[in-house]
Design a protein around this motif. Structure first.
Motif, PDB file in Angstrom:
ATOM      1  N   UNK A 205       0.469  -1.087   0.119  1.00  0.00           N
ATOM      2  CA  UNK A 205      -0.010   0.255  -0.188  1.00  0.00           C
ATOM      3  C   UNK A 205       0.891   1.332   0.114  1.00  0.00           C
ATOM      4  N   UNK A 206       0.085   1.934  -0.494  1.00  0.00           N
ATOM      5  CA  UNK A 206       0.720   3.374  -0.453  1.00  0.00           C
ATOM      6  C   UNK A 206       0.119   4.551   0.715  1.00  0.00           C
ATOM      7  N   UNK A 207      -1.344   4.389   0.415  1.00  0.00           N
ATOM      8  CA  UNK A 207      -2.319   4.759   1.573  1.00  0.00           C
ATOM      9  C   UNK A 207      -3.635   3.363   1.723  1.00  0.00           C
ATOM     10  N   UNK A 208      -3.780   3.937   3.266  1.00  0.00           N
ATOM     11  CA  UNK A 208      -4.823   3.358   3.683  1.00  0.00           C
ATOM     12  C   UNK A 208      -5.578   3.344   4.183  1.00  0.00           C
ATOM     13  N   UNK A 209      -7.096   2.740   4.339  1.00  0.00           N
ATOM     14  CA  UNK A 209      -8.624   3.277   4.741  1.00  0.00           C
ATOM     15  C   UNK A 209      -8.586   1.966   5.178  1.00  0.00           C
ATOM     16  N   UNK A 210      -9.201   1.835   6.948  1.00  0.00           N
ATOM     17  CA  UNK A 210     -10.306   1.495   7.589  1.00  0.00           C
ATOM     18  C   UNK A 210     -11.354   1.307   7.749  1.00  0.00           C
ATOM     19  N   UNK A 211     -11.881   0.497   7.369  1.00  0.00           N
ATOM     20  CA  UNK A 211     -13.667   0.563   7.249  1.00  0.00           C
ATOM     21  C   UNK A 211     -13.856  -0.898   8.770  1.00  0.00           C
ATOM     22  N   UNK A 212     -15.070  -0.535   9.713  1.00  0.00           N
ATOM     23  CA  UNK A 212     -15.822  -0.905  10.650  1.00  0.00           C
ATOM     24  C   UNK A 212     -17.286  -0.637  10.814  1.00  0.00           C
ATOM     25  N   UNK A 213     -17.560  -1.738  10.577  1.00  0.00           N
ATOM     26  CA  UNK A 213     -19.304  -1.103  10.957  1.00  0.00           C
ATOM     27  C   UNK A 213     -19.746  -0.285  10.414  1.00  0.00           C
ATOM     28  N   UNK A 214     -19.308  -0.449   8.907  1.00  0.00           N
ATOM     29  CA  UNK A 214     -19.376   0.585   7.954  1.00  0.00           C
ATOM     30  C   UNK A 214     -19.406   2.082   7.303  1.00  0.00           C
ATOM     31  N   UNK A 215     -18.291   2.425   8.819  1.00  0.00           N
ATOM     32  CA  UNK A 215     -17.951   3.421   8.684  1.00  0.00           C
ATOM     33  C   UNK A 215     -15.899   3.200   8.827  1.00  0.00           C
ATOM     34  N   UNK A 216     -16.045   4.487   7.991  1.00  0.00           N
ATOM     35  CA  UNK A 216     -14.624   4.919   7.566  1.00  0.00           C
ATOM     36  C   UNK A 216     -14.036   5.269   8.856  1.00  0.00           C
ATOM     37  N   UNK A 217     -13.001   4.305   9.544  1.00  0.00           N
ATOM     38  CA  UNK A 217     -12.259   4.953  10.672  1.00  0.00           C
ATOM     39  C   UNK A 217     -11.220   5.466  10.917  1.00  0.00           C
ATOM     40  N   UNK A 218     -10.253   5.047   9.444  1.00  0.00           N
ATOM     41  CA  UNK A 218      -9.128   5.757   9.326  1.00  0.00           C
ATOM     42  C   UNK A 218      -8.777   5.871   7.345  1.00  0.00           C
ATOM     43  N   UNK A 219      -8.092   6.789   7.391  1.00  0.00           N
ATOM     44  CA  UNK A 219      -6.927   6.675   6.244  1.00  0.00           C
ATOM     45  C   UNK A 219      -6.107   7.268   6.679  1.00  0.00           C
ATOM     46  N   UNK A 220      -4.684   6.810   6.061  1.00  0.00           N
ATOM     47  CA  UNK A 220      -3.511   7.272   6.565  1.00  0.00           C
ATOM     48  C   UNK A 220      -2.623   6.036   5.506  1.00  0.00           C
ATOM     49  N   UNK A 221      -1.146   7.752   5.061  1.00  0.00           N
ATOM     50  CA  UNK A 221       0.214   6.676   4.604  1.00  0.00           C
ATOM     51  C   UNK A 221       0.312   5.381   5.097  1.00  0.00           C
ATOM     52  N   UNK A 222       1.035   4.634   4.008  1.00  0.00           N
ATOM     53  CA  UNK A 222       1.078   3.260   4.984  1.00  0.00           C
ATOM     54  C   UNK A 222       2.658   3.089   5.530  1.00  0.00           C
ATOM     55  N   UNK A 223       2.840   4.474   4.855  1.00  0.00           N
ATOM     56  CA  UNK A 223       4.799   4.453   5.571  1.00  0.00           C
ATOM     57  C   UNK A 223       3.991   4.492   7.196  1.00  0.00           C
ATOM     58  N   UNK A 224       5.340   3.296   7.294  1.00  0.00           N
ATOM     59  CA  UNK A 224       5.652   3.730   9.473  1.00  0.00           C
ATOM     60  C   UNK A 224       4.356   2.882   9.564  1.00  0.00           C
ATOM     61  N   UNK A 225       3.021   2.763   9.177  1.00  0.00           N
ATOM     62  CA  UNK A 225       1.558   2.284   9.663  1.00  0.00           C
ATOM     63  C   UNK A 225       2.809   0.716  10.582  1.00  0.00           C
TER      64      UNK A 225
END
Length: 246
Positions: A205-225
């Protein structure tokens, strides 16, 4: 290049996606991470024209996108490779790869060039040999998934949505598909990579978005994740249980 703003979808009493907003940049591998039931499949369907949102908007190349059918999305440059392998079993590999590519009255690829176009598309990533004249239904599942991937690649999409596509592939083909994703992104394609596999997310990944329970809970760069942090966002109960036993 692409954005969703306040996108929501419900099926009866079930809220599949609720107010989801994400910006996606061209030339990136943007992974969508989430457990089963998090809303990933609904997002894929919304970005493929299979279902329509109840609320919210899709913006593409700076403008509101009004597509309402899969054909509208494909015409704009979207291609989706679904988790379910979608082939015409009684048609050849060549026919399957080029299915829907030609217009009703005019071929986009001359008959004489069809074999070459399909062979070149498969050669970009398939390490398993795929016989072009075989009926797709006679192929193993992994080879069928390669055929579906070639169908997307031959169209040179602006946005390529990959929904859990690596599950059926062996190691060599999986690694080659990862390399293809990087090549396409480097050439300006937006890759939306839907997965629940943390190792693939951190690798690709370059960027990551995380879904939980139908909601976007975070979007962040993949570097250092931090994988542990991503797991806490994706599945807090699982993360807490692992921490307890760890």
């Amino acid at each position: 290049m692409l954005a969703i703003e306040g996108l929501s979808k419900r099926y009866g009493e079930t809220i599949a996606l609720s107010g989801a907003s994400i910006d996606f940049g061209a030339g990136l591998v943007h992974s969508i991470l989430g457990e089963n039931g998090s809303g990933k499949s609904t997002l894929v369907k919304l970005l493929s024209g299979i279902v329509l949102p109840d609320a919210g908007a899709i913006l593409f190349e700076g403008h509101a996108f009004s597509g309402r059918r899969p054909a509208d999305f494909q015409a704009a440059g979207f291609m989706t490779v679904f988790q379910e392998v979608l082939i015409a079993p009684d048609r050849t590999v060549i026919d399957n790869v080029l299915m829907g590519y030609d217009g009703l009255f005019r071929r986009r690829i001359a008959r004489a060039a069809r074999r070459t176009a399909v062979a070149q598309a498969l050669a970009r990533f398939a390490r398993t040999a795929v016989p072009l004249d075989a009926l797709a239904g006679d192929l193993p599942l992994a080879a069928q998934q390669l055929v579906v991937l070639a169908r997307a690649v031959v169209r040179r999409p602006k946005v390529l949505v990959l929904d859990e596509v690596t599950a059926a592939l062996d190691f060599a083909d999986r690694e080659a598909v990862f390399a293809l994703m990087r090549d396409l992104a480097d050439a300006g394609t937006l890759i939306l990579f839907i997965t629940h596999r943390m190792d693939e997310v951190t690798l690709l990944s370059d960027r990551i978005s995380i879904l939980r329970g139908g909601k976007v809970v975070a979007t962040r760069p993949a570097a250092g994740a931090d994988p542990d942090d991503l797991l806490r966002l994706m599945a807090p109960e699982t993360a807490a249980e692992l921490a307890h036993h760890g």
